[in-house]
Design an enzyme around this catalytic site. Structure first.
Site, short mmCIF file in Angstrom:
data_model
loop_
_atom_site.label_atom_id
_atom_site.label_comp_id
_atom_site.label_asym_id
_atom_site.label_seq_id
_atom_site.Cartn_x
_atom_site.Cartn_y
_atom_site.Cartn_z
N SER A 78 -1.41 -5.62 -3.72
CA SER A 78 -2.90 -6.85 -3.08
C SER A 78 -2.21 -7.86 -3.65
CB SER A 78 -4.11 -7.23 -3.13
OG SER A 78 -4.69 -5.91 -2.15
N1 SAH Z 1 -4.76 -1.36 -6.49
C1 SAH Z 1 -3.92 -1.13 -5.19
C2 SAH Z 1 -3.13 -1.25 -4.03
C3 SAH Z 1 -3.41 -0.10 -3.46
S1 SAH Z 1 -2.67 0.01 -2.15
C4 SAH Z 1 -2.76 -1.60 -6.71
O1 SAH Z 1 -3.56 -2.63 -7.24
O2 SAH Z 1 -1.60 -1.54 -6.99
C5 SAH Z 1 -3.73 1.18 -1.49
C6 SAH Z 1 -3.43 2.60 -1.55
O3 SAH Z 1 -3.78 3.18 -1.57
C7 SAH Z 1 -2.29 3.30 -1.34
O4 SAH Z 1 -1.80 3.91 -2.66
C8 SAH Z 1 -2.90 4.63 -0.05
O5 SAH Z 1 -1.95 6.02 -0.82
C9 SAH Z 1 -4.24 5.04 -0.99
N2 SAH Z 1 -5.03 5.29 -0.03
C10 SAH Z 1 -5.00 5.84 0.76
N3 SAH Z 1 -5.63 6.51 1.25
C11 SAH Z 1 -6.39 7.06 0.10
C12 SAH Z 1 -7.54 8.19 0.45
N4 SAH Z 1 -8.55 8.63 0.81
N5 SAH Z 1 -7.90 7.85 -1.37
C13 SAH Z 1 -7.49 7.44 -2.61
N6 SAH Z 1 -5.96 6.83 -2.25
C14 SAH Z 1 -5.76 6.66 -0.86
#
Ligand code: SAH
Length: 230
Positions: A78
């Site tokens: 983000s």
């Molecule tokens: N907070 C992160 C951004 C993550 S993007 C940062 O600072 O980089 C969102 C992430 O959520 C992705 O990597 C995706 O694989 C993960 N995601 C999606 N569904 C999920 C679930 N049910 N449990 C855990 N992770 C999940």
């Protein structure tokens, strides 16, 4: 400083990065301070975390631009203002235990850890390779965050209850009950909810839930766009 987590952040050239990157980071934080209504505590956490260490080499020069960046596996980190707003809404105290769903590259987890201290962030990542890379990165940078590969709805069931939960992927039907149930009464959840909508427009809202004795209180914090929760 009482909000550091692990080896020195400020004054540590290795973690803070070369002087031009530290300057870029400070300028980013100054710009966020002008634009956002967030606490100094949140801003100092953003200032302490070397975002350039979390983004792919090829995007490093944009690490301190206020925009999302790709992190591989079709996922994105983000924009810093979004991390600042979401973190601020959680109103974290040092020592609070936080569940994060969607570790990604670990940047947001590091910002959370900066506020709550070592050992208090529990972050689940669905993509196993991402979880493994990120665990190693957080370790190397000195952040004591527990990263587990798996579905964030269940991955840390045994560690509940949490004081707060932060979702960085969008739950189309609202925050799933199993996550709400892992947050203590009085705790907060910040999450994007809804679907991407037509051409990715419109559908998602950022919400803050507060778990109360008599139910869950919901506040709306505007339109957002996140990758979907799986
Ligand atoms: N907070 C992160 C951004 C993550 S993007 C940062 O600072 O980089 C969102 C992430 O959520 C992705 O990597 C995706 O694989 C993960 N995601 C999606 N569904 C999920 C679930 N049910 N449990 C855990 N992770 C999940």
């Amino acid at each position: 400083m009482d909000n550091t987590n692990g080896p020195g952040s400020e004054g540590d050239p290795e973690r803070g990065g070369p002087p031009d990157l530290s300057t870029a980071r400070r300028e980013l934080v100054d710009a966020l301070r002008e634009r956002l209504d967030v606490s100094e505590r949140t801003l100092s956490a953003i200032e302490a975390v070397p975002r350039h260490e979390f983004v792919p080499e090829s995007h490093r020069s944009h690490a301190y631009a206020d925009r999302p960046l790709p992190i591989g596996h079709d996922q994105t980190i983000s924009a810093p203002h979004m991390v600042a707003v979401m973190t601020d809404l959680l109103e974290l105290d040092r020592g609070d235990r936080v569940l994060e769903v969607g570790t990604g590259c670990g940047y947001h987890a590091a910002v959370l850890a900066q506020l709550v201290g070592p050992g208090n962030v529990f972050s689940a990542e669905y993509v196993p390779e991402l979880a493994a890379d990120t665990r190693e990165r957080l370790d190397r940078l000195g952040y004591d965050v527990t990263v587990r590969a798996g579905d964030g709805r269940e991955a840390f069931h045994a560690e509940a209850p949490f004081d707060a939960a932060s979702l960085t992927c969008a739950a189309s039907g609202g925050v799933p009950d199993p996550i709400v149930e892992q947050v203590r009464t009085g705790g907060r959840i910040v999450a994007p909810v809804g679907d991407g909508g037509f051409l990715g427009r419109g559908g998602q809202r950022l919400v803050r839930l507060t778990v109360r004795e008599d139910g869950v209180h919901r506040e709306d914090h505007g339109g957002v766009r996140f990758v979907p929760m799986r």
